[in-house]
Write an enzyme that holds these catalytic residues in place. Structure first.
Site, PDB file in Angstrom:
ATOM      1  N   LYS A   1       3.928  -6.775   3.721  1.00  0.00           N
ATOM      2  CA  LYS A   1       3.663  -5.220   3.736  1.00  0.00           C
ATOM      3  C   LYS A   1       3.299  -4.185   4.847  1.00  0.00           C
ATOM      4  O   LYS A   1       3.263  -4.724   5.933  1.00  0.00           O
ATOM      5  CB  LYS A   1       2.954  -5.291   2.491  1.00  0.00           C
ATOM      6  CG  LYS A   1       1.378  -5.765   2.717  1.00  0.00           C
ATOM      7  CD  LYS A   1       0.405  -5.217   3.774  1.00  0.00           C
ATOM      8  CE  LYS A   1       0.402  -3.276   3.005  1.00  0.00           C
ATOM      9  NZ  LYS A   1      -0.389  -2.450   4.481  1.00  0.00           N
TER      10      LYS A   1
ATOM     11  N   ASN B   1       0.215  12.464   6.963  1.00  0.00           N
ATOM     12  CA  ASN B   1      -0.940  11.359   7.698  1.00  0.00           C
ATOM     13  C   ASN B   1      -1.806  12.540   8.628  1.00  0.00           C
ATOM     14  O   ASN B   1      -3.014  12.417   8.476  1.00  0.00           O
ATOM     15  CB  ASN B   1      -0.407  10.362   9.068  1.00  0.00           C
ATOM     16  CG  ASN B   1       0.387   9.009   8.445  1.00  0.00           C
ATOM     17  OD1 ASN B   1      -0.389   8.108   8.330  1.00  0.00           O
ATOM     18  ND2 ASN B   1       1.297   8.437   9.207  1.00  0.00           N
TER      19      ASN B   1
ATOM     20  N   THR C   1       1.494  -7.199  13.255  1.00  0.00           N
ATOM     21  CA  THR C   1       1.961  -6.034  12.213  1.00  0.00           C
ATOM     22  C   THR C   1       1.708  -5.379  11.567  1.00  0.00           C
ATOM     23  O   THR C   1       2.336  -4.497  10.957  1.00  0.00           O
ATOM     24  CB  THR C   1       2.110  -4.506  13.694  1.00  0.00           C
ATOM     25  OG1 THR C   1       3.280  -5.516  13.574  1.00  0.00           O
ATOM     26  CG2 THR C   1       1.533  -5.168  15.289  1.00  0.00           C
TER      27      THR C   1
ATOM     28  N   GLU D   1       5.771   5.567   7.037  1.00  0.00           N
ATOM     29  CA  GLU D   1       6.324   6.345   6.306  1.00  0.00           C
ATOM     30  C   GLU D   1       7.044   7.583   7.287  1.00  0.00           C
ATOM     31  O   GLU D   1       7.132   7.830   8.208  1.00  0.00           O
ATOM     32  CB  GLU D   1       4.823   6.671   7.311  1.00  0.00           C
ATOM     33  CG  GLU D   1       3.753   6.148   6.132  1.00  0.00           C
ATOM     34  CD  GLU D   1       2.939   5.947   6.767  1.00  0.00           C
ATOM     35  OE1 GLU D   1       1.821   4.961   5.572  1.00  0.00           O
ATOM     36  OE2 GLU D   1       2.343   6.557   7.332  1.00  0.00           O
TER      37      GLU D   1
ATOM     38  N   THR E   1      -8.317   8.599   4.405  1.00  0.00           N
ATOM     39  CA  THR E   1      -9.048   7.139   4.040  1.00  0.00           C
ATOM     40  C   THR E   1     -10.265   7.328   3.481  1.00  0.00           C
ATOM     41  O   THR E   1     -11.203   8.232   3.391  1.00  0.00           O
ATOM     42  CB  THR E   1      -9.724   6.917   5.984  1.00  0.00           C
ATOM     43  OG1 THR E   1     -10.452   7.346   5.697  1.00  0.00           O
ATOM     44  CG2 THR E   1      -9.075   6.303   6.376  1.00  0.00           C
TER      45      THR E   1
ATOM     46  N   THR F   1       1.140  -1.100  -0.048  1.00  0.00           N
ATOM     47  CA  THR F   1      -0.374   0.296   0.000  1.00  0.00           C
ATOM     48  C   THR F   1       1.062   0.872   0.026  1.00  0.00           C
ATOM     49  O   THR F   1       1.356   2.023  -0.914  1.00  0.00           O
ATOM     50  CB  THR F   1      -1.026   0.168   1.166  1.00  0.00           C
ATOM     51  OG1 THR F   1      -0.366  -0.402   2.256  1.00  0.00           O
ATOM     52  CG2 THR F   1      -2.155  -1.349   1.208  1.00  0.00           C
TER      53      THR F   1
END
Lengths: 394, 394
Positions: free
Chosen positions: A171, A389, A182, A266, A394, A145
């Site tokens: 991933k 973020n 996780t 990230e 979403t 992703t």
């Protein structure tokens, strides 16, 4: 690189992701294989998690379908039906039954899967499935992703005269918290394992690898680690010393793969490797390590190349484990910063430079004379993480 | 603004801070007063914390000295001696004994206090102490570290014919975690309280206010909340309904003051007000609220004006409290985003705009039909927070 015998892999574009990148992967076997799983402990979880929980461990596995771009979580009864349809479609394509099929989903939460695209994708993927490294790589790309690149690990070892191969993919780069497997990870091997042994081994391996990583400590709705064992390399299931050797190698591969997740966290500019020793128990050591790993202040200090022992030591102090302040000692990148409860006269400029010069930062905390120890790997916290973020929706 | 009777306040420059800003404050009484405290639960804690713990609650309090710019934590035996000297110096100046003096320190960890400056500062501060609002303001300014402005709250209420005054000050903007009185706060009142009542009241008040705030969830080494009651407004200690009324007002003032801390959280652009209802117990509700408050992903979503219910709901799901996913409902700024386990068809643009238009973001999560409820206040996570904490060095 030699792939485990008995598997075919595939990765295709099914138009689930808006980006048009590959987003549907398969792993299938000709013969029934052993499958075991470790799954997220989040109460809010995806349909796929409940599905896999119900059918693993099993010695009757035939196929795995993974979609990326949509987590199929918080999607109610329709989400459950869609997940079942994914299993049914793959089963139909390979002459298997639904309950021989595992399903994994990852991506945004709360949206229904575009099932027409998913079904077409499964059909296309089974057409192109194969057992070459290129096929494995296609699968490992199609599960990503927000990852920057595929995460894979391979090995082969000889055990009692049999060559055993392991090929693993994972991933994950965000919403990574240390509370059970996780991320998504799929480990394939041609070792032979009975179902309950596979489940036991996988639990122990997860607790030494994937359960000890974090990005921001947020346990996702879809985390899963699957072990798929075709048994094609040997006639009888592994046991005794052979099993121990296999578990050792599997642990090594799992740690290698798990570390790639916070390394690609990230916005990450450092992988922080935290080692805690001297605790009363391993569980205490793990709690201390996680407290340090989840401290935004510790992460920011490493981002800035700041050998800020105060933030590290105080994070150990507030996690609820009974330790004595005057028994705490700390090394950072091999430099002693803190001994028996007070800071040493270290050269801050040298330690700072050692943080800035290396992607990995090594934090070693000793909290006493006990036998408990733990390791944890996490990313630092950067401006890029917050930007990403704050802007990713979403 | 009327200050409580019986106190003198002072704030001066003692050259403990490199910036040259005020950094030493006093609160002293002519007559012995009641003092109670709630302190950090961090095992790694400052000399001042152990000192105050040993002498509170007491009905024999005479003075408080606070220094900012240096936490006197992780400073070993010399730190303990320096803390004692601070108490002894103030005691000498006001004809008291050491054990009538409380001490608070805040600032960088692991450095010895510049005691010559501290002693001169105490001498200068006692010279300028007074009971006017200007004196109170000087004290409230001298306790700050990375705060952008002083944090104060005042009130007066009539209880059984007596006018009772409360004047409170606090500091804190970073290293704020919800595990016991997470900052420095000093509440003065001229109510009369016996020592054990003061301690009980303060514990309950802390659990409804200062223990429910966070910035990044990192519990500091120096957190303390002190209640100082001169008793000058009345002859007999409060009890019964009068005490309940006083506790209610004290709680209101404590919440007002506590909310100012995450509002001034380092880099904060939003105060996030989290309310959890319907849990089995208050403790469960608190655990859920803290899990949401400590999620970097939730904080980043609010920073970006993103009504990201998935991050909020999944943070509730992984905190370890037994709840049913299909009983979870969520309102954000009054808009229903999630009902009984699935997202509603809300207008994301409208909800996003409501986040962007207001400094406060209101998160209301219902997790079932139980009586348990909790509130928590936290800041969002911004690029400025990371910049600040990557660059600020202990």
């Amino acid at each position: 690189m030699q792939l485990p015998l008995g598997f075919r892999y595939s990765g295709v574009r099914a138009n689930i992701k808006k980006s048009g990148l590959p987003d549907l992967a398969l792993v299938v076997t000709e013969e029934p294989a052993t499958a075991a799983g470790v799954y997220t402990q989040n109460i809010v979880r995806a349909a796929s998690i409940d599905w896999n929980r119900a059918i693993t461990p099993t010695e009757n596995f035939r196929g795995l379908v993974v979609n990326a771009g949509n987590a199929n979580a918080c999607t109610g009864a329709q989400g459950v039906a869609d997940n079942q349809q994914m299993a049914a479609e793959l089963a139909r394509q390979i002459d298997a039954t639904e309950n021989q099929i595992c399903v994994l989903s990852t991506g945004v939460i709360g949206h229904l899967l575009p099932m027409r695209n998913v079904v077409s994708g499964i059909e296309a993927a089974i057409q192109t499935a194969g057992d070459s490294p290129a096929h494995f790589d296609a699968a490992s790309s199609a599960i990503l992703t927000t990852d920057q690149s595929p995460k894979v690990a391979h090995s082969s070892i000889e055990i009692s005269g049999s060559e055993i191969r392991i090929a693993a993919m994972a991933k994950g780069a965000g919403m990574i918290g240390p509370n059970m497997a996780t991320m998504l990870a799929v480990v394939t091997t041609d070792a032979r394992l009975d179902a309950s042994t596979a489940a036991d081994v996988l639990n122990r391996v997860a607790n030494r690898s994937f359960n000890n990583i974090s990005v921001e400590g947020h346990t996702s709705t879809n985390d899963a680690l699957l072990l798929l064992a075709s048994g094609q390399a040997m006639a009888s299931p592994l046991s005794g010393l052979d099993l121990e050797n296999f578990e050792g190698e599997l642990t090594r591969i799992a740690i290698e793969l798990a570390k790639k997740i916070p390394s690609d966290g990230e916005g990450a500019t450092h992988l922080i490797c935290i080692s805690v020793t001297g605790a009363a128990t391993d569980a205490d050591a793990t709690r201390i390590a996680k407290s340090i790993a989840n401290s935004a202040l510790v992460k920011c200090a490493i981002t800035g190349g700041d050998p800020n022992w105060g933030r590290i030591v105080s994070a150990a102090g507030y996690c609820g484990v009974e330790i004595q302040a005057n028994e705490i000692s700390l090394h950072l990148n091999g430099h002693e910063l803190f001994r028996d409860g007070t800071p040493t006269a270290f050269d801050a400029a040298i330690v700072s430079q050692s943080i800035k010069d290396s992607f990995e930062t090594d934090v070693q905390l000793s909290v006493g004379g006990g036998p408990g120890r733990s390791q944890h790997w996490t990313s630092d916290l950067t401006v890029a993480y917050v930007r990403f973020n704050s802007e990713y929706t979403t």
